[in-house]
Structure formats: structure tokens, C-alpha cells
Scaffold this motif. Sequence first.
Motif, PDB file in Angstrom:
ATOM      1  N   TYR A 110       0.805  -1.222   0.000  1.00 51.25           N
ATOM      2  CA  TYR A 110       0.000   0.000   0.000  1.00 51.25           C
ATOM      3  C   TYR A 110       0.839   1.274   0.000  1.00 51.25           C
ATOM      4  O   TYR A 110       0.550   2.216  -0.761  1.00 51.25           O
ATOM      5  CB  TYR A 110      -0.958  -0.011   1.188  1.00 51.25           C
ATOM      6  N   PRO A 111       1.904   1.367   0.835  1.00 52.21           N
ATOM      7  CA  PRO A 111       2.717   2.591   0.812  1.00 52.21           C
ATOM      8  C   PRO A 111       3.331   2.874  -0.551  1.00 52.21           C
ATOM      9  O   PRO A 111       3.540   4.039  -0.908  1.00 52.21           O
ATOM     10  CB  PRO A 111       3.805   2.309   1.863  1.00 52.21           C
ATOM     11  N   LEU A 112       3.604   1.825  -1.327  1.00 54.50           N
ATOM     12  CA  LEU A 112       4.153   2.033  -2.664  1.00 54.50           C
ATOM     13  C   LEU A 112       3.115   2.682  -3.572  1.00 54.50           C
ATOM     14  O   LEU A 112       3.448   3.513  -4.415  1.00 54.50           O
ATOM     15  CB  LEU A 112       4.619   0.700  -3.267  1.00 54.50           C
ATOM     16  N   MET A 113       1.857   2.306  -3.393  1.00 52.75           N
ATOM     17  CA  MET A 113       0.806   2.913  -4.202  1.00 52.75           C
ATOM     18  C   MET A 113       0.651   4.388  -3.842  1.00 52.75           C
ATOM     19  O   MET A 113       0.383   5.220  -4.707  1.00 52.75           O
ATOM     20  CB  MET A 113      -0.506   2.166  -4.003  1.00 52.75           C
ATOM     21  N   GLU A 114       0.840   4.706  -2.574  1.00 52.66           N
ATOM     22  CA  GLU A 114       0.785   6.112  -2.163  1.00 52.66           C
ATOM     23  C   GLU A 114       1.903   6.927  -2.813  1.00 52.66           C
ATOM     24  O   GLU A 114       1.775   8.137  -2.995  1.00 52.66           O
ATOM     25  CB  GLU A 114       0.882   6.216  -0.644  1.00 52.66           C
ATOM     26  N   LEU A 115       2.978   6.238  -3.183  1.00 50.18           N
ATOM     27  CA  LEU A 115       4.106   6.897  -3.830  1.00 50.18           C
ATOM     28  C   LEU A 115       3.967   6.935  -5.352  1.00 50.18           C
ATOM     29  O   LEU A 115       4.850   7.423  -6.042  1.00 50.18           O
ATOM     30  CB  LEU A 115       5.411   6.189  -3.461  1.00 50.18           C
ATOM     31  N   GLY A 116       2.853   6.402  -5.859  1.00 57.93           N
ATOM     32  CA  GLY A 116       2.596   6.524  -7.286  1.00 57.93           C
ATOM     33  C   GLY A 116       2.582   5.249  -8.089  1.00 57.93           C
ATOM     34  O   GLY A 116       2.348   5.275  -9.296  1.00 57.93           O
ATOM     35  N   VAL A 117       2.851   4.102  -7.447  1.00 60.52           N
ATOM     36  CA  VAL A 117       2.835   2.840  -8.185  1.00 60.52           C
ATOM     37  C   VAL A 117       1.408   2.524  -8.622  1.00 60.52           C
ATOM     38  O   VAL A 117       0.467   2.632  -7.839  1.00 60.52           O
ATOM     39  CB  VAL A 117       3.389   1.684  -7.321  1.00 60.52           C
ATOM     40  N   ARG A 118       1.245   2.117  -9.883  1.00 56.22           N
ATOM     41  CA  ARG A 118      -0.078   1.818 -10.418  1.00 56.22           C
ATOM     42  C   ARG A 118      -0.198   0.384 -10.923  1.00 56.22           C
ATOM     43  O   ARG A 118      -1.247  -0.005 -11.444  1.00 56.22           O
ATOM     44  CB  ARG A 118      -0.419   2.793 -11.553  1.00 56.22           C
TER      45      ARG A 118
END
Length: 221
Positions: free
Chosen positions: A95-103
Motif C-alpha cells: 500500500y505505501p508504494l501505491m501512495e508513492l505513485g505505483v499503479r
Amino acid sequence: MNNSEGFENPVIILTGNRLYDQVLRCYKKPAELILADNPQALALILRDSLGAMLLVDLALFNDDVTHPLVAKILKKGFEQRIVVMTDEQDPAKLYPLMELGVRGFCHSSINDELLMKAIQAVNHGELWIGRQFISYLICRLMLDKARKNADSDIRLSGTPLTPREEQIATHVAQGKCDKVIARDLNISPHTVKNHLSNIFKKLQVTDRFQLALIYHGIINN
């Protein structure tokens, strides 16, 4: 599978040779593939490649999603469309990676055809994530929203949705399935599906998760 049409944007790959070779096998335009084999090289490439796709192989960091360099890389590439390859399957850690822009998230065992589909999907502005991750994200969005006391901050104002469609969108954003929504609103599941189809068209989204992201203000319509 060969992609003779290419992608909308160049693809930058932070990886060892394995992943690069896998993409190259499927892709006929190697000139649009840019290999960075270390974070320092990537930083220089990103500076001159705004808008490019970014494919990051976390095997370079032993699949440690908390590695400080991972966050640093993703922050540098925030304007890019990012796909991460990792064997980590815990949604709470991803989840934190998605907050950083991972799609997009791909397992290292992904086959050539699915890898290309993932890259193409994210390159067209879509998401590439598993169903388990979708369920987790909807729950997490609800929890984050509750913590911020942002219940009134619903991002459907100004949209062309009817009051009934807004009502259904709210239930979808809460993670409810069609049958539960139908029961709660005393309508048929078929009617729910028809409303959802209209909602997707009006908001220009392709699935329930993107609708939830708009509802919770994570992405703009």
C-alpha cells in the motif's frame, strides 16, 4: 507475444538483465526501452524522461519494499506511470508504494504476455493489481478517510451523476457488492449493474476500484 505498435511513452526499466530481456522478447522497438541497472543511473534518466513508463524490479533490493532507496526512487519518478515487480504479496506492505505513485504490481513469475498487458494497461492510465489488493485498498481508503474525519469530502459533487447513481457510487466506495447494494436500496442486482454501467461511462472509469479512488479523493475525475 509481440507488440509492434509500441507504447505511448518510452519504458524505463530499473532491473538486472533478466527483466529487460523478458520485455525485449515481446517488444519490437528496443529503442524505446531504457535500461537503468542502478538507482544512480535511474536518477539521471528520470531527469530527462518526464512522462516515461517506469518498471522497477524490487529484486534489486531483495524485495524489501521498506528499503529507503525504493521510496527515494518512486518519489523521483512520481510523474511517471510506475509498475513494480515484486514477490511481496502482502497488501499492507504494498500500500505505501501505491501512495508513492505505483499503479501496477507484477509477480516475478509473470509470463511474457501478462507482463506486456500490465505495462500497456498502466501506460494507458489503468491499474494492474490483484483482487485481494483491491479489497484491501477499499477498506484502507475507508479507514484513512474516517481517521481524517473527511466524511463530508465526497468527490462526486459537480459530476453528471443522478442522485440514485451517487447513492450507488457511495455503496460501491464502501466495498459493497451488487447483491448487497440491491438489498440495501431495495432494487434488483440487474438495476444496480445498469446504474454502474452508466456511472463508469459518465466518470470515464473502467472498474469499481477507480470509482472508489475518485469517491475518496485519491484521484481526480
